[in-house]
Design an enzyme around this catalytic site. Structure first.
Site, PDB file in Angstrom:
ATOM      1  N   HIS A 140       3.353   1.189   5.814  1.00 56.26           N
ATOM      2  CA  HIS A 140       3.554   0.108   4.830  1.00 56.26           C
ATOM      3  C   HIS A 140       4.569  -0.936   5.301  1.00 56.26           C
ATOM      4  CE1 HIS A 140       1.106   2.188   1.979  1.00 56.26           C
ATOM      5  NE2 HIS A 140       1.913   3.240   1.902  1.00 56.26           N
ATOM      6  N   HIS A 176      -3.058   5.849   0.950  1.00 60.48           N
ATOM      7  CA  HIS A 176      -2.725   4.449   0.670  1.00 60.48           C
ATOM      8  C   HIS A 176      -3.161   3.530   1.810  1.00 60.48           C
ATOM      9  CE1 HIS A 176       0.374   6.997  -1.392  1.00 60.48           C
ATOM     10  NE2 HIS A 176       0.105   6.191  -2.406  1.00 60.48           N
ATOM     11  N   ASP A 263      -1.846  12.924   1.521  1.00 60.58           N
ATOM     12  CA  ASP A 263      -1.789  12.546   0.104  1.00 60.58           C
ATOM     13  C   ASP A 263      -3.180  12.275  -0.481  1.00 60.58           C
ATOM     14  OD1 ASP A 263      -1.719  10.386   1.826  1.00 60.58           O
ATOM     15  OD2 ASP A 263      -0.025   9.387   0.879  1.00 60.58           O
TER      16      ASP A 263
HETATM   17  N1  Q9C Z   1       4.638   6.958  -9.238  1.00 63.37           N
HETATM   18  C1  Q9C Z   1       3.132   6.641   1.927  1.00 63.37           C
HETATM   19  O1  Q9C Z   1       2.310   7.472   1.609  1.00 63.37           O
HETATM   20  N2  Q9C Z   1       4.354   4.671  -4.961  1.00 63.37           N
HETATM   21  N3  Q9C Z   1       3.737   5.845   1.037  1.00 63.37           N
HETATM   22  C2  Q9C Z   1       4.933   5.739  -5.682  1.00 63.37           C
HETATM   23  C3  Q9C Z   1       5.058   6.926  -7.853  1.00 63.37           C
HETATM   24  C4  Q9C Z   1       4.766   4.540  -3.579  1.00 63.37           C
HETATM   25  C5  Q9C Z   1       3.393   5.905  -0.359  1.00 63.37           C
HETATM   26  C6  Q9C Z   1       4.535   5.704  -7.134  1.00 63.37           C
HETATM   27  C7  Q9C Z   1       3.742   5.094  -2.649  1.00 63.37           C
HETATM   28  C8  Q9C Z   1       4.168   4.969  -1.207  1.00 63.37           C
HETATM   29  C9  Q9C Z   1       3.564   6.514   3.346  1.00 63.37           C
HETATM   30 ZN    ZN Z   2       0.315   7.438   1.516  1.00 65.96          ZN
END
Ligand code: Q9C
Ligand code: ZN
Length: 325
Positions: A140, A176, A263
């Protein structure tokens, strides 16, 4: 498969992140990498702790993809945290999920250097695949901004180095969309970016990852997004994966880099497509069978601490063509 990590990652340990103003526990925990290391050890993989790998010259190296001002801001701001647990920076940031602690800057640098070192080793011995357990993750992070637990774009730095040697394909299978990686190579044809991820209409990073983002200028046609509904079944996921694989084989890269996130697992606390434990074995197997390139696997997300060891084991078992246990 050689597995590289740095036990220094533990020094980056923020306790909280903020979600629409609410303070919630930080999901990107040190235990994540500990669990995967443990699983790799149990599998008898060659495992190297490159703790302390960081060299002073390395900051010059990340300037190829990150701006000097951004790097300097991270360094200064991280250094000022001291007694406080963490701060949420005010600038050079896209969200409130990416806090800075006193050691964040140096640990993030080391994570990036680990990826670049892994790329160097892949080049030296390009028959063996390497799995690099980067933490913090990277996909990201953009030229001038941290986001989604990421500070420096580990896989992009590795890909950029390898691109001197030949064409590079990046396959991103984190839940993501890798907005940072996409952006860094959006106008280039020497690095192909292909990503499978949850539909950004419904999931982070919301602002990118749509199927009409195809690249620009020389890079037109070298960016390929496959957004998926959050209830995607294993069957549909594997179909989309085959589609991604076809695009990569058509490109004929010299190297393959994989942004690997767990994830996508159905019980991930912040992500979660419909993938089961077994799906990771199949993903590994399919990638091994259909993408015959020297491969660097870079760890991104995956937040179900109790499941990460098993998911990593399944992926590696499939990828190495071992017998499942
Ligand atoms: N309710 C990676 O997987 N959003 N980043 C969190 C929590 C952030 C994920 C929301 C997600 C970032 C590397
Ligand atoms: Zn992720």
């Amino acid at each position: 498969m050689l597995v590289l990590f740095s036990s220094d990652h533990k020094r980056h340990n923020p306790k909280f992140e903020y979600y629409n103003g609410a303070k919630i526990p930080y999901a990107e925990r040190p235990e994540r990498i500990e669990k995967i290391v443990e699983a790799c050890r149990e599998m008898g993989l060659e495992l190297k702790d490159l703790k302390g790998i960081r060299t002073n010259k390395f900051t010059d190296k990340i300037e190829v993809l990150h701006s000097k001002q951004y790097i300097e801001y991270l360094k200064q701001t991280s250094g000022q945290v001291k007694n406080k647990d963490h701060i949420i920076p005010s600038v050079f940031i896209k969200d409130t999920h990416t806090p800075l602690t006193e050691s964040t800057y140096s640990v993030a640098l080391e994570s990036a250097e680990l990826a670049v070192e892994a790329a160097r080793r892949l080049k030296l011995n390009n028959s063996q695949s390497i799995y690099v357990l980067c933490r913090p993750p990277g996909h990201h992070a953009e030229e001038e901004s941290m986001a989604g637990y990421c500070y420096f774009n580990n896989i992009a730095l590795a890909a950029n180095d390898l691109s001197i040697d030949g064409k590079v394909a990046i396959l991103d299978i984190d839940f993501h969309h890798g907005n940072g990686t996409q952006k860094m190579f959006y106008r280039r044809d020497d690095v192909l970016y292909v990503s499978l991820h949850a539909d950004p209409k419904a999931a982070f990073p919301y602002q990118s990852g749509f199927s009409d983002e195809l690249g620009e200028a020389k890079g037109a046609g070298f960016n390929y997004n496959i957004p998926l509904p959050v209830d995607t079944t294993p069957k549909l996921y594997l179909k989309a994966l085959n589609n991604a694989i076809d695009r990569i084989n058509e490109y004929k890269p010299k190297y393959l880099l994989i942004s690997l996130g767990f994830d996508t697992f159905v019980d991930d606390p912040i992500g979660g497509l419909g993938l089961t434990e077994k799906t990771y074995f199949k993903i590994g197997q399919i990638l091994n069978e259909h993408l015959k390139y020297p491969t660097l696997i870079v760890q991104e997300g995956g937040y179900n601490i109790d499941k990460l060891g098993e998911l990593a084991k399944n992926f590696v078992t499939g990828f190495e063509n071992r017998y499942p246990s």
